[in-house]
Design a protein around this motif. Structure first.
Motif, mmCIF file in Angstrom:
data_model
loop_
_atom_site.group_PDB
_atom_site.id
_atom_site.type_symbol
_atom_site.label_atom_id
_atom_site.label_comp_id
_atom_site.label_asym_id
_atom_site.label_seq_id
_atom_site.Cartn_x
_atom_site.Cartn_y
_atom_site.Cartn_z
ATOM 1 N N UNK A 243 33.982 31.664 37.393
ATOM 2 C CA UNK A 243 34.358 31.181 36.281
ATOM 3 C C UNK A 243 32.659 31.276 35.502
ATOM 4 N N UNK A 244 32.491 29.831 36.139
ATOM 5 C CA UNK A 244 31.714 29.265 35.384
ATOM 6 C C UNK A 244 29.960 30.067 35.255
ATOM 7 N N UNK A 245 30.257 30.513 36.588
ATOM 8 C CA UNK A 245 28.367 31.653 36.516
ATOM 9 C C UNK A 245 28.694 32.868 35.763
ATOM 10 N N UNK A 246 29.993 33.609 35.320
ATOM 11 C CA UNK A 246 30.254 34.597 34.370
ATOM 12 C C UNK A 246 30.834 34.614 32.698
ATOM 13 N N UNK A 247 31.159 33.225 32.491
ATOM 14 C CA UNK A 247 31.133 33.228 31.046
ATOM 15 C C UNK A 247 30.105 33.885 30.753
ATOM 16 N N UNK A 248 29.449 32.995 30.763
ATOM 17 C CA UNK A 248 27.858 33.387 29.865
ATOM 18 C C UNK A 248 27.440 35.037 30.349
ATOM 19 N N UNK A 249 26.678 35.920 29.583
ATOM 20 C CA UNK A 249 25.967 36.774 30.463
ATOM 21 C C UNK A 249 24.590 36.058 30.259
ATOM 22 N N UNK A 250 23.972 36.461 31.366
ATOM 23 C CA UNK A 250 22.709 36.316 31.899
ATOM 24 C C UNK A 250 21.374 37.524 31.591
ATOM 25 N N UNK A 251 21.829 37.683 29.922
ATOM 26 C CA UNK A 251 20.356 38.467 30.132
ATOM 27 C C UNK A 251 19.335 38.445 29.311
ATOM 28 N N UNK A 252 18.988 37.155 30.426
ATOM 29 C CA UNK A 252 17.304 37.043 30.048
ATOM 30 C C UNK A 252 16.694 37.010 31.374
ATOM 31 N N UNK A 253 15.563 37.364 30.868
ATOM 32 C CA UNK A 253 14.586 37.394 32.088
ATOM 33 C C UNK A 253 14.518 38.340 32.939
ATOM 34 N N UNK A 254 13.823 38.538 34.140
ATOM 35 C CA UNK A 254 14.232 39.523 34.838
ATOM 36 C C UNK A 254 15.460 39.563 36.201
ATOM 37 N N UNK A 255 15.980 40.696 37.077
ATOM 38 C CA UNK A 255 16.529 40.417 37.418
ATOM 39 C C UNK A 255 16.770 39.632 38.512
ATOM 40 N N UNK A 256 15.850 39.399 39.086
ATOM 41 C CA UNK A 256 15.320 37.799 40.150
ATOM 42 C C UNK A 256 15.673 36.453 39.322
ATOM 43 N N UNK A 257 15.900 36.514 37.745
ATOM 44 C CA UNK A 257 15.807 35.380 37.020
ATOM 45 C C UNK A 257 17.042 35.329 36.922
ATOM 46 N N UNK A 258 17.543 36.708 37.176
ATOM 47 C CA UNK A 258 19.350 36.704 36.675
ATOM 48 C C UNK A 258 20.046 35.180 37.542
ATOM 49 N N UNK A 259 19.613 36.489 38.883
ATOM 50 C CA UNK A 259 20.493 36.247 39.916
ATOM 51 C C UNK A 259 20.230 34.613 40.821
ATOM 52 N N UNK A 260 19.155 33.934 40.129
ATOM 53 C CA UNK A 260 19.097 33.003 39.924
ATOM 54 C C UNK A 260 19.822 31.715 39.579
ATOM 55 N N UNK A 261 19.850 32.295 38.037
ATOM 56 C CA UNK A 261 20.760 31.355 37.431
ATOM 57 C C UNK A 261 22.038 31.489 37.587
#
Length: 215
Positions: free
Chosen positions: A62-80
Motif C-alpha cells: 500500500x505504501x509503495x503503490x498508493x501514489x503512481x511512480x510516474x516520473x523518471x526512468x523505469x529504473x528510477x521508478x523502481x528504486x522509488x
C-alpha cells in the motif's frame, strides 16, 4: 489499494510484541489485546500469525503503490517504489528483525511469504512500467524478487538511520538487472517480440524471502 485500519493496528501491536518478547512468544489474541481490538474479530481475520506477517506485506505494498511512480526512468521508478516499501519495514525494524529470526523454524510461513512477495513484485513491476504478464512477465517478477531479497538482506544488517548501505545495494542490484534487460518498457515492440533473457542462477540472489535473516 486501501490500508485496513484494523490490520494496521494489529500488525503494529504484533511487531511491538515481537520486538519485546520475540515472534514466538505471543499469539494473535495477545496482539489484539495490546492494540485494544476485538479478539473475536482478530481470530476471525487471522487464524495464525502468518496472516499478520502477510498483512505487513500488504501494508508495505500500500505504501509503495498508493501514489503512481510516474516520473523518471523505469529504473528510477523502481528504486522509488522499492524504497517506499522498505520504509514500512524500517518503521517497525526491531519487530521485523524478530520475525526474520523466527522464520527458519516456520517453513509454511516462509512459503506463504515467498509467494506473496512474488505477487507484490509483479505489482511493483507493473507500476514502474514493466510488462509483468505471461511467462516473460513472470521472469521479470522473479528477477525483481531477487533484487528485493538481496536488498532486504542488506537492510537487515544496515543500522544507519538513513539506510545508506541499503540504498547503495539497491542501486547496484538495479544496475545489474538493467544490463539483463529488466527495464524494457511494457509499451515497446521489442518487449513483445523478444522478452527478457534468461538470468544465470547467481546473477542476483535467491527469489524467496530469506530464511532467518526478505520480508
Amino acid at each position: 489499494m486501501t490500508t485496513d485500519p484494523f490490520e494496521t493496528a494489529l500488525v503494529t501491536a504484533a511487531l511491538s510484541l515481537a520486538a519485546e518478547k520475540g515472534w514466538g512468544q505471543f499469539g494473535v489474541q495477545d496482539a489484539a489485546r495490546a492494540a485494544d481490538l476485538s479478539e473475536t474479530e482478530a481470530r476471525r481475520r487471522f487464524s495464525c500469525k502468518t496472516g499478520i506477517a502477510l498483512a505487513l506485506g500488504r501494508m508495505a505494498d500500500d505504501a509503495a503503490l498508493t501514489d503512481e511512480a510516474g516520473y523518471g526512468s523505469t529504473r528510477e521508478r523502481l528504486f522509488d517504489l522499492l524504497m517506499r516499501r522498505l520504509d514500512v519495514f524500517q518503521a517497525h525494524r526491531p519487530g521485523v528483525r524478530a520475525l526474520l529470526k523466527a522464520m527458519p523454524f516456520d517453513p509454511p510461513m516462509v512459503l506463504a511469504l515467498g509467494a506473496a512477495t512474488l505477487q507484490s513484485m509483479r505489482q511493483i513491476a507493473q507500476a514502474a512500467g514493466i510488462n509483468a504478464s505471461g511467462l516473460t512477465g513472470m521472469a521479470r517478477a522473479s528477477a525483481l524478487t531477487a533484487i528485493w531479497t538481496a536488498t532486504f538482506h542488506t537492510w537487515e544488517k544496515d543500522d544507519s538511520p538513513d539506510m545508506g548501505r541499503t540504498m547503495a545495494a539497491l542501486d547496484q542490484a538495479l544496475d545489474k538487472a538493467g544490463r539483463w534487460g529488466l527495464f524494457t518498457s511494457s509499451n515497446t515492440a521489442q518487449d513483445e517480440d523478444t522478452g527478457l533473457p534468461d538470468l544465470p542462477d547467481d546473477t542476483l540472489a535467491d527469489t524467496n524471502w530469506p530464511s532467518g535473516t526478505t520480508a
